[in-house]
Design a protein around this motif. Structure first.
Motif, PDB file in Angstrom:
ATOM      1  N   VAL A 206      23.325  55.993   5.555  1.00 53.99           N
ATOM      2  CA  VAL A 206      21.939  56.183   5.102  1.00 53.99           C
ATOM      3  C   VAL A 206      20.933  55.621   6.104  1.00 53.99           C
ATOM      4  CG1 VAL A 206      22.508  56.328   2.652  1.00 53.99           C
ATOM      5  CG2 VAL A 206      22.048  54.089   3.678  1.00 53.99           C
TER       6      VAL A 206
ATOM      7  N   GLU B 112      22.986  59.696  10.209  1.00 48.46           N
ATOM      8  CA  GLU B 112      22.262  59.487   8.953  1.00 48.46           C
ATOM      9  C   GLU B 112      22.396  60.716   8.074  1.00 48.46           C
ATOM     10  OE1 GLU B 112      18.405  57.506   9.257  1.00 48.46           O
ATOM     11  OE2 GLU B 112      17.666  58.821   7.689  1.00 48.46           O
ATOM     12  N   ASN B 113      22.719  60.460   6.786  1.00 45.36           N
ATOM     13  CA  ASN B 113      22.841  61.535   5.806  1.00 45.36           C
ATOM     14  C   ASN B 113      24.133  62.338   5.945  1.00 45.36           C
ATOM     15  OD1 ASN B 113      21.819  62.651   3.522  1.00 45.36           O
ATOM     16  ND2 ASN B 113      20.692  64.255   4.585  1.00 45.36           N
ATOM     17  N   GLU B 114      25.078  61.843   6.740  1.00 47.71           N
ATOM     18  CA  GLU B 114      26.400  62.462   6.800  1.00 47.71           C
ATOM     19  C   GLU B 114      27.405  61.503   6.150  1.00 47.71           C
ATOM     20  OE1 GLU B 114      25.722  65.027  10.917  1.00 47.71           O
ATOM     21  OE2 GLU B 114      27.032  63.270  10.969  1.00 47.71           O
ATOM     22  N   SER B 115      28.571  62.038   5.832  1.00 51.40           N
ATOM     23  CA  SER B 115      29.565  61.182   5.198  1.00 51.40           C
ATOM     24  C   SER B 115      30.941  61.459   5.772  1.00 51.40           C
ATOM     25  CB  SER B 115      29.586  61.413   3.682  1.00 51.40           C
ATOM     26  OG  SER B 115      30.144  62.667   3.388  1.00 51.40           O
TER      27      SER B 115
ATOM     28  N   VAL C 180      28.958  56.952   3.242  1.00 48.91           N
ATOM     29  CA  VAL C 180      27.767  57.780   3.420  1.00 48.91           C
ATOM     30  C   VAL C 180      26.784  56.969   4.268  1.00 48.91           C
ATOM     31  CG1 VAL C 180      25.900  59.048   2.300  1.00 48.91           C
ATOM     32  CG2 VAL C 180      28.107  58.785   1.129  1.00 48.91           C
TER      33      VAL C 180
ATOM     34  N   ILE D 165      26.658  53.377   2.625  1.00 50.46           N
ATOM     35  CA  ILE D 165      27.098  53.162   1.248  1.00 50.46           C
ATOM     36  C   ILE D 165      28.580  53.509   1.213  1.00 50.46           C
ATOM     37  CG2 ILE D 165      26.809  53.854  -1.162  1.00 50.46           C
ATOM     38  CD1 ILE D 165      24.393  52.365   0.085  1.00 50.46           C
TER      39      ILE D 165
ATOM     40  N   THR E 144      23.361  51.260   8.304  1.00 50.00           N
ATOM     41  CA  THR E 144      23.505  50.996   6.874  1.00 50.00           C
ATOM     42  C   THR E 144      24.322  52.116   6.272  1.00 50.00           C
ATOM     43  OG1 THR E 144      21.333  49.957   6.808  1.00 50.00           O
ATOM     44  CG2 THR E 144      22.271  50.591   4.703  1.00 50.00           C
TER      45      THR E 144
ATOM     46  N   ARG F 132      27.062  48.188  -0.321  1.00 46.73           N
ATOM     47  CA  ARG F 132      26.199  48.452   0.818  1.00 46.73           C
ATOM     48  C   ARG F 132      26.758  47.665   1.994  1.00 46.73           C
ATOM     49  NH1 ARG F 132      19.823  47.186   1.903  1.00 46.73           N
ATOM     50  NH2 ARG F 132      20.135  45.350   0.604  1.00 46.73           N
TER      51      ARG F 132
ATOM     52  N   HIS G 297      34.856  56.478   0.579  1.00 46.86           N
ATOM     53  CA  HIS G 297      33.865  57.419   1.093  1.00 46.86           C
ATOM     54  C   HIS G 297      32.770  56.597   1.750  1.00 46.86           C
ATOM     55  CE1 HIS G 297      34.992  61.187  -1.052  1.00 46.86           C
ATOM     56  NE2 HIS G 297      35.588  60.325  -1.862  1.00 46.86           N
TER      57      HIS G 297
ATOM     58  N   VAL H  81      31.814  53.994  -1.124  1.00 44.91           N
ATOM     59  CA  VAL H  81      32.318  54.180  -2.483  1.00 44.91           C
ATOM     60  C   VAL H  81      33.832  54.073  -2.406  1.00 44.91           C
ATOM     61  CG1 VAL H  81      32.420  55.698  -4.486  1.00 44.91           C
ATOM     62  CG2 VAL H  81      30.398  55.735  -3.001  1.00 44.91           C
TER      63      VAL H  81
END
Lengths: 493, 493
Positions: A428, A445-448, A426, A470, A468, A404, A424, A472
């Motif tokens: 949030v 928000e909610n795109e990557s 993402v 995430i 914020t 995070r 990656h 990976v």
């Protein structure tokens, strides 16, 4: 005889009396501790002065605010370079905007650190009075502290190097002692120092406790900058020379004063007690009863904390059943404690520590063992603070890691690339501005977005709320050292 | 007098002698426990029979293997419907492919559960002998167990309902007792039952321990299916009627026998002790000394576990310093324990439990409190097992959640949709076949796919290695109940 209380004016508009207020008094906050004694909360990456252990504020915040409340001059904080952004952020957070933050390139104990502050102040005002204190001590009676400070300042103004001696409240073998002598004439509440005494054995501590003249050495000093420097020059000319040089050739790094590495490194590693306090003819002591503690163990923290009827102090997500005189704290998962007495149980995101309260000081041995075993939990927290925000690992496996990442508004990470991993991202919460090679991509928000191995990339929060995301990571090697910084607004390598 | 040892043939090719082997013997494994006594490891979502507590195998695996080693018939396992995939997977894992798994729609205590197994077996062979045992007991001396089993089978073949009575190894108030009577003539090692005794007080337990005739009631029985059913018909005709009906109208659900809900639900909730053992004239007891324990507390587990020189039993990532007679286990973050005696410290991914060993049985009170507080840690683990693999939450925040999902080769999740959340899937190991509305997308390691809110989707592992992916959910509501299953190969709703 000691701690006779303070006068009514402490409840007036100013905490200190006018004569004292007319002096320039500079709080000097030593933030050099690495703090393994309160492991697993306190670790060298984020030691105990940066934790809210007793109030909703951290220890260094409480320490800095003592100067603010007494309307003193802007404080000087001397800290490890690694902690500079934490110090700056925590002080800003409580409205202390004017602190000068001096960075030690290496730790050299308290005498060189204090000398550095004295040189800095003496550049403009050698008569200014330094109030030297640790960033990580607790004081429960601030009114009594200011009363003692007034006494100390009066004596310092006459050229004394004044120590605060705490009247013992118990038989204690964990502190050094000061034997107080005759009262100084014309100076209320200030005494000669007969001698400094190393940490005593139990029988000696018992005798000291009954005697009344023996005081705990709190490590707090009050002295004029020029007086301190002249004593350093006499007793430790090498410190005088090298630290003086390190201050003179300091360089500014954003908002920080960075002491010159080559010079400072040559200063001998000596405590102020050995270097000056025990040798100077100017020593004096102000006995105080303001509930000082260096919080040197979980047991000491238990002692200072509010408790329930069964003597338990608890913090965080804790359930007790038939527990007595325990300190139980969780900064992570739920902790249940049942049918036990005199235990310390401390839970963080990545470690659990259980100890008998009487053995709480032995936690440092455990930390040494963990270090030897190469365990990162000994020195660093899972959540790592950076000038732009923080990151924490959520899971680390053989070929992938999930983090995070939180970026404060307006902040940006360095322009960087990795040789061994792809990422990656993402989003949030908030909005990210991502540089990927020659592209600039707004990620909502909610795109990557995908960052292939080797691409040059940068993450930035252009918005007004925290970002914020995430992350990976995947690849055969995921170490923090697989990073090539191409450009960094925080001047990191 | 008891446990006189076993003959040499136990070391031959068969564990049981030929006469016994000529009988059809069906292990009946009762897996109904919800297991709050070993919280936080054991929880109703994944109780203690499914954990490797003493060996590298789980308790139910060890239990099932006892029947395999003795070359008995295929076992019947009776379990909560919720645990069916765990039972199937764990048995498959140790090569027990032929078990019949009967699902109880609701828990109705041991008498209805055993009656169900007896009805099932009696359909083809009412003379077959049932060896009824809990899934979650420990047995340390299996050779002695088989010797006792031989005695029990001989008596059961003559119409007896035979209990295994454990010769007490200590004063114990936590078990019921069986007072043994005269030896049965012609039956080696089998005795009449004088009476069953409820859990005694300390003084009575002390007297029992000295007396020698009193044995712990292990809850293990050996009986012919038909004999058991005729006794149930006599003493508990309602169980006979409703369970008989539930077995007759059972329905097959994949590899499971699902007892009819409406019928089974009407069976009275009674233990086999009350229903049959304490009332039947056919009762007999085989005294055994095979190290049986129901592992009813962490203290009992400490007792059974291998220990270091200071009496400490440790499992997982644990560091000890000056600890004595402690049980310390971590299935999660590192646990350090110093300067304490007689403690139980158990760490899981989401909870820490500290207790005095003597108070370890009180953990059930703590679990009740957590339940009342609405804490999911009381009943469910972070890692949730599903027929297709497992998932676990890595972080849960206000508007997002991150999960690790592992799908076993060849398995697929249900075709589903969500009303309140969108999902990003990043594959970090293996290959996923993703259905998204009308598309089929192959997602390889280090690739990702986005599933907008409301889309119909399915995740499948078409490969030969496990598929690992990181799922990032975002939306205003992230509960597990926001799922509409359109199609499911595991027949879930």
């Amino acid at each position: 005889m000691y701690g006779a209380g303070h006068s009514g004016r402490l409840y007036g508009p100013h905490l200190l009396d006018e004569k004292v207020m007319s002096q320039k008094i500079v709080p000097v906050i030593l933030s050099g501790g690495s703090g393994s004694r309160l492991w697993p909360v306190s670790r060298s990456s984020y030691p105990k002065q940066f934790w809210p252990l007793l109030t909703e504020r951290t220890l260094i915040q409480e320490t800095a605010l003592r100067g603010v409340r007494a309307e003193l001059s802007a404080p000087i904080v001397i800290c490890n370079s690694e902690h500079r952004f934490i110090v700056a952020e925590q002080l800003r957070d409580v409205g202390v905007e004017n602190a000068r933050i001096m960075l030690e390139p290496v730790g050299r104990n308290s005498a060189p650190a204090i000398a550095a502050a004295a040189f800095l102040v003496a550049e403009t005002d050698p008569d200014a009075i330094l109030w030297i204190m640790a960033a990580d001590a607790a004081i429960t009676d601030e009114a009594a502290l200011y009363a003692s400070l007034e006494h100390a300042v009066s004596a310092a103004a006459e050229g004394r190097i004044v120590t605060f001696g705490m009247k013992p409240t118990r038989v204690e073998t964990g502190y050094g002692y000061i034997e107080s002598g005759a009262p100084l004439s014309g100076l209320d509440g200030v005494f000669e120092v007969s001698r400094f005494v190393e940490k005593p054995d139990a029988a000696t501590a018992e005798a000291f406790f009954r005697d009344g003249r023996y005081l705990w050495n709190s490590g707090m000093f009050v002295t004029q900058a020029g007086v301190f420097l002249s004593e350093i020059k006499t007793f430790e000319p090498e410190i005088y020379e090298h630290v003086g040089q390190a201050v003179q050739t300091r360089h500014s790094d954003l908002d920080f004063d960075r002491l010159d590495d080559a010079s400072f490194r040559q200063a001998p590693d000596i405590s102020v007690d050995y270097a000056v306090a025990e040798r100077t003819k100017r020593a004096a002591v102000v006995p105080g009863t303001f509930g000082w503690s260096d919080i040197g163990s979980w047991d000491a923290l238990w002692d200072l904390s509010p408790k329930d009827d069964a003597g338990n102090a608890t913090f965080g997500d804790v359930f007790l059943d038939a527990a007595k005189n325990c300190y139980v704290r969780s900064d992570g998962i739920v902790a249940t404690v049942a049918g036990v007495e005199d235990l310390v149980v401390v839970v963080t995101q990545d470690a659990v520590m259980v100890s008998h309260r009487d053995r709480a000081q032995d936690v440092k041995h455990m930390v040494s063992r963990l270090k030897k075993a190469g365990r990162k939990e000994a020195v660093a927290h899972n959540r790592m603070y950076r000038p732009w925000g923080f990151y924490e690992s959520l899971i680390q496996a053989d070929r992938f890691q999930v983090k995070r990442i939180v970026v404060e508004p307006g902040q940006k990470l360095s322009l960087q690339k990795h040789f061994h991993r792809a990422e990656h991202w993402v989003v949030v919460g908030g909005t990210a501005l991502v540089t990927r090679d020659t592209d600039q991509i707004m990620v909502r928000e909610n795109e990557s977005v995908y960052l292939p191995l080797g691409c040059v990339h940068r993450l930035e929060n252009p918005g007004r709320i925290p970002l914020t995301l995430i992350e990976v990571q995947s690849g055969p090697y995921l170490g923090e050292d697989d990073i090539v910084r191409i450009e960094d607004v925080y001047a990191r390598n």
